[in-house]
Design a protein around this motif. Structure first.
Motif, PDB file in Angstrom:
ATOM      1  N   ASP A 127       0.831  -1.098  -0.077  1.00 17.61           N
ATOM      2  CA  ASP A 127       0.070  -0.016  -0.066  1.00 17.61           C
ATOM      3  C   ASP A 127       1.003   1.289   0.168  1.00 17.61           C
ATOM      4  N   PRO A 128       0.137   2.488  -0.269  1.00 11.36           N
ATOM      5  CA  PRO A 128       1.163   3.636  -0.583  1.00 11.36           C
ATOM      6  C   PRO A 128       1.929   4.027   0.939  1.00 11.36           C
ATOM      7  N   GLY A 129       1.578   3.773   1.919  1.00 13.39           N
ATOM      8  CA  GLY A 129       1.997   3.947   3.201  1.00 13.39           C
ATOM      9  C   GLY A 129       3.487   3.075   3.517  1.00 13.39           C
ATOM     10  N   LYS A 130       3.264   1.770   2.975  1.00 11.34           N
ATOM     11  CA  LYS A 130       4.484   1.026   3.054  1.00 11.34           C
ATOM     12  C   LYS A 130       5.503   1.601   2.159  1.00 11.34           C
ATOM     13  N   ILE A 131       4.965   1.802   0.854  1.00  8.68           N
ATOM     14  CA  ILE A 131       6.093   2.280  -0.206  1.00  8.68           C
ATOM     15  C   ILE A 131       6.672   3.523   0.461  1.00  8.68           C
ATOM     16  N   SER A 132       5.715   4.658   1.302  1.00  9.18           N
ATOM     17  CA  SER A 132       6.439   5.825   1.649  1.00  9.18           C
ATOM     18  C   SER A 132       7.279   5.357   2.903  1.00  9.18           C
ATOM     19  N   ALA A 133       7.105   4.465   3.814  1.00 13.09           N
ATOM     20  CA  ALA A 133       7.737   4.254   4.712  1.00 13.09           C
ATOM     21  C   ALA A 133       9.299   3.683   4.250  1.00 13.09           C
ATOM     22  N   ILE A 134       9.105   2.673   3.644  1.00 14.64           N
ATOM     23  CA  ILE A 134      10.544   2.222   3.395  1.00 14.64           C
ATOM     24  C   ILE A 134      11.520   3.108   2.757  1.00 14.64           C
ATOM     25  N   GLU A 135      10.913   4.069   1.497  1.00 10.63           N
ATOM     26  CA  GLU A 135      11.718   5.056   1.011  1.00 10.63           C
ATOM     27  C   GLU A 135      12.189   6.069   1.856  1.00 10.63           C
ATOM     28  N   LYS A 136      11.138   6.447   3.010  1.00 11.00           N
ATOM     29  CA  LYS A 136      11.819   7.372   3.963  1.00 11.00           C
ATOM     30  C   LYS A 136      13.149   6.596   4.738  1.00 11.00           C
ATOM     31  N   LEU A 137      12.929   5.232   5.126  1.00  6.99           N
ATOM     32  CA  LEU A 137      14.080   4.629   5.853  1.00  6.99           C
ATOM     33  C   LEU A 137      15.379   4.726   4.932  1.00  6.99           C
ATOM     34  N   LEU A 138      15.056   4.272   3.545  1.00  2.00           N
ATOM     35  CA  LEU A 138      16.347   4.289   2.775  1.00  2.00           C
ATOM     36  C   LEU A 138      16.936   5.544   2.375  1.00  2.00           C
ATOM     37  N   ASN A 139      16.257   6.652   2.557  1.00  4.41           N
ATOM     38  CA  ASN A 139      16.762   8.131   2.352  1.00  4.41           C
ATOM     39  C   ASN A 139      18.170   8.268   3.232  1.00  4.41           C
ATOM     40  N   GLN A 140      18.178   7.417   4.283  1.00  2.07           N
ATOM     41  CA  GLN A 140      19.567   7.636   5.098  1.00  2.07           C
ATOM     42  C   GLN A 140      20.716   7.325   4.352  1.00  2.07           C
ATOM     43  N   TYR A 141      20.407   6.371   3.309  1.00  2.68           N
ATOM     44  CA  TYR A 141      21.607   5.810   2.495  1.00  2.68           C
ATOM     45  C   TYR A 141      21.512   6.909   1.120  1.00  2.68           C
ATOM     46  N   LYS A 142      22.195   6.714   0.239  1.00  2.92           N
ATOM     47  CA  LYS A 142      22.048   7.572  -0.979  1.00  2.92           C
ATOM     48  C   LYS A 142      21.276   6.714  -1.890  1.00  2.92           C
ATOM     49  N   VAL A 143      20.000   7.273  -2.058  1.00  2.00           N
ATOM     50  CA  VAL A 143      19.071   6.781  -3.144  1.00  2.00           C
ATOM     51  C   VAL A 143      19.477   7.381  -4.370  1.00  2.00           C
ATOM     52  N   THR A 144      19.683   6.717  -5.429  1.00  2.00           N
ATOM     53  CA  THR A 144      20.232   7.366  -6.686  1.00  2.00           C
ATOM     54  C   THR A 144      19.123   7.354  -7.367  1.00  2.00           C
ATOM     55  N   GLU A 145      17.830   6.253  -7.640  1.00  3.90           N
ATOM     56  CA  GLU A 145      16.908   6.485  -8.563  1.00  3.90           C
ATOM     57  C   GLU A 145      15.773   5.729  -7.826  1.00  3.90           C
ATOM     58  N   ILE A 146      14.573   6.145  -8.203  1.00  2.07           N
ATOM     59  CA  ILE A 146      13.409   5.666  -8.000  1.00  2.07           C
ATOM     60  C   ILE A 146      12.355   5.776  -9.189  1.00  2.07           C
ATOM     61  N   ALA A 147      11.562   4.552  -9.319  1.00  2.00           N
ATOM     62  CA  ALA A 147      10.579   4.334 -10.365  1.00  2.00           C
ATOM     63  C   ALA A 147       9.387   4.041  -9.467  1.00  2.00           C
ATOM     64  N   ARG A 148       8.107   4.647  -9.625  1.00  2.00           N
ATOM     65  CA  ARG A 148       6.916   4.238  -8.885  1.00  2.00           C
ATOM     66  C   ARG A 148       5.864   4.040  -9.787  1.00  2.00           C
ATOM     67  N   THR A 149       5.062   3.322  -9.878  1.00  2.00           N
ATOM     68  CA  THR A 149       3.850   3.000 -10.550  1.00  2.00           C
ATOM     69  C   THR A 149       2.893   3.790 -10.481  1.00  2.00           C
ATOM     70  N   GLY A 150       2.487   4.321  -9.338  1.00  2.00           N
ATOM     71  CA  GLY A 150       1.247   5.032  -8.960  1.00  2.00           C
ATOM     72  C   GLY A 150       0.337   3.918  -8.489  1.00  2.00           C
ATOM     73  N   LYS A 151      -0.589   4.530  -7.461  1.00  2.00           N
ATOM     74  CA  LYS A 151      -1.529   3.427  -6.724  1.00  2.00           C
ATOM     75  C   LYS A 151      -2.541   2.892  -7.932  1.00  2.00           C
ATOM     76  N   ILE A 152      -2.712   1.466  -7.735  1.00  2.00           N
ATOM     77  CA  ILE A 152      -3.878   0.873  -8.364  1.00  2.00           C
ATOM     78  C   ILE A 152      -4.720   0.572  -7.134  1.00  2.00           C
TER      79      ILE A 152
END
Length: 177
Positions: A127-152
């Motif tokens: 769900d979008p909340g899970k996606i945002s949560a892991i993205e936020k956690l991984l931002n402490q490392y260097k995120v170099t690229e993200i691709a998201r589908t959008g919500k279905i």
């Protein structure tokens, strides 16, 4: 407030263009957009997330129905639904950070889909909340690229509102002070 609209359309050239032009003319920004075939040949489902108050969204739905090739428009924001999104996220992962990133991936049930000397690419579905949560956690490392589908999203046949159940469970499990 963000609203989720589910739009069934005839799978014809130009339908998405007419919808996006309608939104642009009215000054709306589409925060998320996903399009794909449905169970019926020749019919596609467009799931979009748009900001606006209830009255504005009602007007927007009326305008959508005026477009050709639109079969059904439903505001599913407050209807019990199953929501999912897919994200691919590439993280800089040197040897010192790799085990921490892999632990985060394990907690979120993310799959490692590519590994290189300095990067890990994760696939996260949820769900979008899970996606945002892991993205936020991984931002402490260097995120170099993200691709998201959008919500279905599909409405729940069971009519069970899992968000309500989640909040009720959280209140019950919290210790009283």
């Amino acid at each position: 407030m963000k609203h989720t609209l589910s739009v069934l359309v005839e799978d014809e050239a130009g339908v998405l263009s007419r919808i996006s032009n309608l939104f642009a003319r009215r000054g709306f920004n589409i925060a998320s957009l996903a399009v794909g075939p449905t169970e019926k040949v020749g019919i596609s489902r467009i799931t979009m997330v748009v900001s606006g108050d209830n009255r504005t969204i009602e007007q927007l739905i009326k305008q959508l129905y005026k477009l050709i090739n639109i079969l059904k428009v439903q505001n599913i924001t407050n209807i019990p639904s199953v929501e999912r999104e897919l994200m691919l996220i590439k993280v800089k992962a040197g040897l010192q950070d790799r085990s921490s990133i892999l632990e985060i991936a394990k907690i979120f049930r993310a799959k490692i889909v590519d590994i290189a000397n300095e990067h890990l690419t994760l696939e996260v579905i949820g769900d979008p909340g899970k996606i945002s949560a892991i993205e936020k956690l991984l931002n402490q490392y260097k995120v170099t690229e993200i691709a998201r589908t959008g919500k279905i999203s599909l409405t729940r046949s069971s009519n069970v509102n899992t968000e309500f159940l989640r909040k009720a469970w959280t209140k019950q499990s919290m210790p009283l002070l």
